[in-house]
Design a protein around this motif. Structure first.
Motif, PDB file in Angstrom:
ATOM      1  N   GLU A 156     -18.354 -22.157 -28.454  1.00  0.00           N
ATOM      2  CA  GLU A 156     -17.130 -21.147 -28.773  1.00  0.00           C
ATOM      3  C   GLU A 156     -17.883 -19.876 -28.491  1.00  0.00           C
ATOM      4  OE1 GLU A 156     -15.497 -21.894 -32.294  1.00  0.00           O
ATOM      5  OE2 GLU A 156     -15.018 -23.910 -31.878  1.00  0.00           O
ATOM      6  N   ILE A 157     -16.898 -18.718 -28.276  1.00  0.00           N
ATOM      7  CA  ILE A 157     -17.347 -17.403 -27.985  1.00  0.00           C
ATOM      8  C   ILE A 157     -17.921 -16.715 -29.304  1.00  0.00           C
ATOM      9  CG2 ILE A 157     -15.179 -16.385 -28.569  1.00  0.00           C
ATOM     10  CD1 ILE A 157     -15.544 -14.417 -26.403  1.00  0.00           C
ATOM     11  N   GLY A 158     -17.759 -17.242 -30.374  1.00  0.00           N
ATOM     12  CA  GLY A 158     -18.155 -16.948 -31.583  1.00  0.00           C
ATOM     13  C   GLY A 158     -19.493 -17.096 -31.841  1.00  0.00           C
ATOM     14  N   ASP A 159     -20.249 -18.056 -31.029  1.00  0.00           N
ATOM     15  CA  ASP A 159     -21.479 -18.493 -30.952  1.00  0.00           C
ATOM     16  C   ASP A 159     -22.487 -17.701 -30.441  1.00  0.00           C
ATOM     17  OD1 ASP A 159     -20.742 -21.151 -32.168  1.00  0.00           O
ATOM     18  OD2 ASP A 159     -20.583 -21.842 -30.285  1.00  0.00           O
ATOM     19  N   PHE A 160     -21.979 -16.574 -29.755  1.00  0.00           N
ATOM     20  CA  PHE A 160     -22.556 -15.681 -28.938  1.00  0.00           C
ATOM     21  C   PHE A 160     -22.581 -14.235 -29.767  1.00  0.00           C
ATOM     22  CE2 PHE A 160     -21.939 -18.908 -25.647  1.00  0.00           C
ATOM     23  CZ  PHE A 160     -23.101 -19.272 -25.125  1.00  0.00           C
ATOM     24  N   CYS A 161     -23.573 -13.479 -29.645  1.00  0.00           N
ATOM     25  CA  CYS A 161     -23.584 -12.311 -30.173  1.00  0.00           C
ATOM     26  C   CYS A 161     -22.960 -11.294 -28.977  1.00  0.00           C
ATOM     27  CB  CYS A 161     -25.066 -11.751 -30.495  1.00  0.00           C
ATOM     28  SG  CYS A 161     -25.103  -9.796 -31.091  1.00  0.00           S
ATOM     29  N   ASN A 162     -21.916 -11.113 -28.983  1.00  0.00           N
ATOM     30  CA  ASN A 162     -21.271 -10.167 -27.682  1.00  0.00           C
ATOM     31  C   ASN A 162     -21.721  -8.902 -27.682  1.00  0.00           C
ATOM     32  OD1 ASN A 162     -18.975 -12.395 -28.918  1.00  0.00           O
ATOM     33  ND2 ASN A 162     -19.400 -12.375 -26.573  1.00  0.00           N
ATOM     34  N   PHE A 163     -22.156  -8.333 -28.614  1.00  0.00           N
ATOM     35  CA  PHE A 163     -22.603  -6.853 -28.741  1.00  0.00           C
ATOM     36  C   PHE A 163     -23.393  -6.636 -29.906  1.00  0.00           C
ATOM     37  CE2 PHE A 163     -19.159  -6.714 -31.856  1.00  0.00           C
ATOM     38  CZ  PHE A 163     -19.640  -5.832 -32.628  1.00  0.00           C
ATOM     39  N   PHE A 164     -24.029  -5.624 -29.893  1.00  0.00           N
ATOM     40  CA  PHE A 164     -24.866  -5.189 -31.276  1.00  0.00           C
ATOM     41  C   PHE A 164     -24.697  -3.676 -31.386  1.00  0.00           C
ATOM     42  CE2 PHE A 164     -27.785  -4.682 -27.424  1.00  0.00           C
ATOM     43  CZ  PHE A 164     -28.345  -3.415 -27.784  1.00  0.00           C
ATOM     44  N   LEU A 165     -24.982  -3.328 -32.596  1.00  0.00           N
ATOM     45  CA  LEU A 165     -25.041  -1.909 -33.110  1.00  0.00           C
ATOM     46  C   LEU A 165     -26.316  -1.710 -33.636  1.00  0.00           C
ATOM     47  CD1 LEU A 165     -23.246   0.718 -33.588  1.00  0.00           C
ATOM     48  CD2 LEU A 165     -22.278  -0.416 -35.310  1.00  0.00           C
ATOM     49  N   VAL A 166     -27.048  -0.633 -33.233  1.00  0.00           N
ATOM     50  CA  VAL A 166     -28.258  -0.282 -33.773  1.00  0.00           C
ATOM     51  C   VAL A 166     -27.867   1.263 -34.526  1.00  0.00           C
ATOM     52  CG1 VAL A 166     -30.758   0.424 -33.670  1.00  0.00           C
ATOM     53  CG2 VAL A 166     -29.671  -1.219 -32.165  1.00  0.00           C
ATOM     54  N   SER A 167     -28.138   1.269 -35.680  1.00  0.00           N
ATOM     55  CA  SER A 167     -27.638   2.653 -36.272  1.00  0.00           C
ATOM     56  C   SER A 167     -28.703   3.261 -37.179  1.00  0.00           C
ATOM     57  CB  SER A 167     -26.317   2.528 -37.023  1.00  0.00           C
ATOM     58  OG  SER A 167     -26.433   1.604 -38.183  1.00  0.00           O
ATOM     59  N   TYR A 168     -28.475   4.451 -37.700  1.00  0.00           N
ATOM     60  CA  TYR A 168     -29.484   4.945 -38.922  1.00  0.00           C
ATOM     61  C   TYR A 168     -28.061   6.134 -39.460  1.00  0.00           C
ATOM     62  CZ  TYR A 168     -31.919   8.292 -41.554  1.00  0.00           C
ATOM     63  OH  TYR A 168     -32.416   9.243 -42.576  1.00  0.00           O
ATOM     64  N   ALA A 169     -27.897   5.519 -40.666  1.00  0.00           N
ATOM     65  CA  ALA A 169     -27.096   6.546 -41.548  1.00  0.00           C
ATOM     66  C   ALA A 169     -27.684   7.248 -42.443  1.00  0.00           C
ATOM     67  CB  ALA A 169     -25.963   5.463 -42.464  1.00  0.00           C
ATOM     68  N   ASP A 170     -27.529   8.649 -42.199  1.00  0.00           N
ATOM     69  CA  ASP A 170     -28.166   9.743 -42.980  1.00  0.00           C
ATOM     70  C   ASP A 170     -27.054  10.028 -44.184  1.00  0.00           C
ATOM     71  OD1 ASP A 170     -29.251  11.906 -44.360  1.00  0.00           O
ATOM     72  OD2 ASP A 170     -29.957  13.120 -42.417  1.00  0.00           O
TER      73      ASP A 170
END
Length: 545
Positions: free
Chosen positions: A120-134
């Motif tokens: 299923e499509i949910g088995d794949f990581c379709n995107f990622f978000l790398v962040s730093y929250a100040d």
């Protein structure tokens, strides 16, 4: 966007334009989770985004929520990973190539061990978000990456953005900002910006220093400040620093020209045209500092022994109002400049079993005392006195009141730093008390070795909650003591409390007209007579010898 090619295990990685939007509500949620749940844990977290696409337009992903929190079933939801870094340096040094290789190996293993029809499509990581929250400046740095499997190739797109939540002054500004950056503002929700005022909350990031600190227990306290002068202003500012948002002032005075230089919530304009009421101005100043504070200023008189009652109707109204406001708060700070103005709040604090902290200052010394609750047999501010509070100066007993005051007696003449030290000590004593387990350590208040063990215990993160602290600026010393409740106390003894319960109005009318009655009811008069008799007997015995 410039396209580049990166070789990863002989698989061509290409970049293509893919628009990304992070819903403002997502950042608010990240702030809450970072402070209360994630803390220093920077492991990947599953998140969800809405995927939208139109003919002849690049697809758009809208990062909306953390997985299992809220699903927008009206749109196609795709799964991703959030990797929020603890420092800006970690964010800048994030190894995207390593991450891509790792993710590609995961995909290869999934394809090798599963039939296509079961994936299923949910088995794949379709995107990622790398962040730093100040979280000090509420500035967010983030990079989005979209991983798409197309005919055996792995296509990847990066989009790097820095922004500050405080830039969003209103909904129009937000749309303008996002459009200027080539983003579609389809997911911006107006009510997100209502929460901007809450960003001023001072969250104590104590994940390493004091991991057992219960901030919610402290910040939820409802504090009543009797007196909005020098001590009242400084105590209020310190309470605000602990994120205590429910603060009420009681004071019937006005701001005079001599006040603003020492009373930190007032300015010179407040004393014009006869002066504005201190309680109301102080409450408004706290709201100016932090709009989300629940602060109220009550202009009212505190009935005092030895002072004329005046209009009976007004007296009854003031008494009823004072009793109600004390009953509605958790902590009562007594910050006035006379003994008699502290008497009735002390009595009511004992009656309603409230935390009462009294602060008194001299020229270069101060006293902070935490009155005893019913379950703790500790003294109150009046327990060490042998004279009832009254509107008469008694120089032999060092008791000052409001009658016949010269100019130097009308103003509290102190070294300026005393009020700040005393106020800060009072608030920190409160937080130590709320955080600590006094049922176990309430008697361990003087012995140094026991005090150290209490301070280092996990249940007493903020140290020992001493009952009395006396400070001396001339020698820069603190003396920490405790004393038991005085059975004949004129304010907190059971005799006084029971008398007030039986007929509060009649009782107060009698003692306000004749404060000496307090000594009769409490038993101090009898105690004095016994002492006088013993002294007489001793003198007679010595004379006979």
């Amino acid at each position: 966007m410039t396209a580049k090619a990166i070789e990863v295990n002989e698989t061509k990685v290409q970049l293509q334009l893919f628009k990304s939007i992070v819903d403002v509500n997502f950042w608010f949620r990240l702030v809450d989770l970072k402070k209360d749940v994630f803390k220093l844990d920077d492991k990947a977290r599953p998140i969800l985004a809405i995927c939208q696409g139109r003919d002849h337009q690049a697809p758009t992903s809208i990062v909306e929520c953390f997985k299992n929190e809220c699903l927008n079933l009206q749109f196609c939801m795709i799964q991703g990973l959030l990797m929020n870094q603890n420092t800006l340096e970690d964010y800048a040094d994030f190894d995207y190539r390593k991450y891509i290789k790792t993710q590609l190996e995961v995909y290869k293993e999934m394809l090798a061990n599963n039939h296509w029809e079961k994936i299923e499509i949910g088995d794949f990581c379709n995107f990622f978000l790398v962040s730093y929250a100040d979280l000090k400046k509420y500035k967010f740095h983030y990079t989005t990456g979209h991983i798409l499997l197309t005919h055996g190739d792995l296509n990847l797109e990066f989009q790097r953005i820095d922004f500050t939540l405080l830039d969003y002054l209103n909904i129009d500004d937000a749309y303008s900002y996002m459009n200027d950056h080539g983003l579609q503002a389809v997911a911006v929700i107006a009510n997100s910006f209502v929460r901007i005022s809450k960003l001023n909350e001072c969250s104590k990031e104590t994940w390493k220093t004091a991991p057992d600190l219960d901030l919610e227990k402290i910040s939820s306290l409802r504090c009543l400040l009797v007196g909005a002068g020098t001590l009242g202003c400084n105590v209020a500012r310190c309470l605000l620093g602990w994120n205590i948002k429910c603060i009420t002032f009681i004071d019937n005075g006005v701001v005079s020209p001599s006040n603003p230089v020492r009373q930190s919530l007032f300015v010179f304009d407040d004393c014009k045209n006869g002066g504005q009421y201190k309680a109301e101005v102080a409450a408004q100043r706290l709201k100016d500092i932090y709009p989300n504070v629940d602060c109220k200023g009550m202009v009212m008189s505190v009935p005092m022994p030895g002072h004329s009652i005046g209009d009976p109707a007004s007296f009854k109204n003031d008494l009823a109002e004072l009793m109600e406001v004390i009953s509605l708060h958790d902590v009562i700070f007594l910050l006035t400049d006379s003994r008699e103005s502290r008497w009735l709040p002390t009595l009511l604090g004992r009656l309603y079993n409230k935390i009462v902290i009294s602060v008194a200052i001299g020229f270069d010394s101060f006293l902070v005392i935490r009155h005893g609750l019913r379950e703790y047999n500790n003294s109150c501010y009046f327990c060490q006195d042998v004279i009832a509070p009254t509107n008469v100066n008694n120089t032999s007993l060092c008791l000052k009141s409001l009658q016949k005051r010269t100019l130097d007696q009308q103003c509290t003449v102190t070294r300026p730093g005393i009020s700040m030290i005393a106020s800060g000590t009072a608030v920190e004593l409160l937080t130590s008390y709320v955080q600590s387990n006094l049922a176990k350590y309430r008697n361990a208040l003087i012995d140094t070795s026991i005090g150290e063990s209490v301070s280092n215990s996990t249940q007493d993160t903020l140290g020992t909650a001493y009952q009395q602290i006396r400070g001396f600026l001339s020698t820069y010393e603190f003396i920490k003591t405790s004393s038991p409740r005085f059975n004949e106390c004129v304010a907190c003894s059971e005799k006084i409390i029971n008398e007030f319960k039986s007929d509060n109005i009649g009782f107060l009318e009698r003692i306000f007209n004749n404060p000496g009655i307090l000594e009769e009811i409490s038993g101090i008069s009898s105690l004095k007579k016994d002492l006088d008799q013993q002294e007489l007997e001793i003198s007679f015995s010595e004379a006979s010898e």
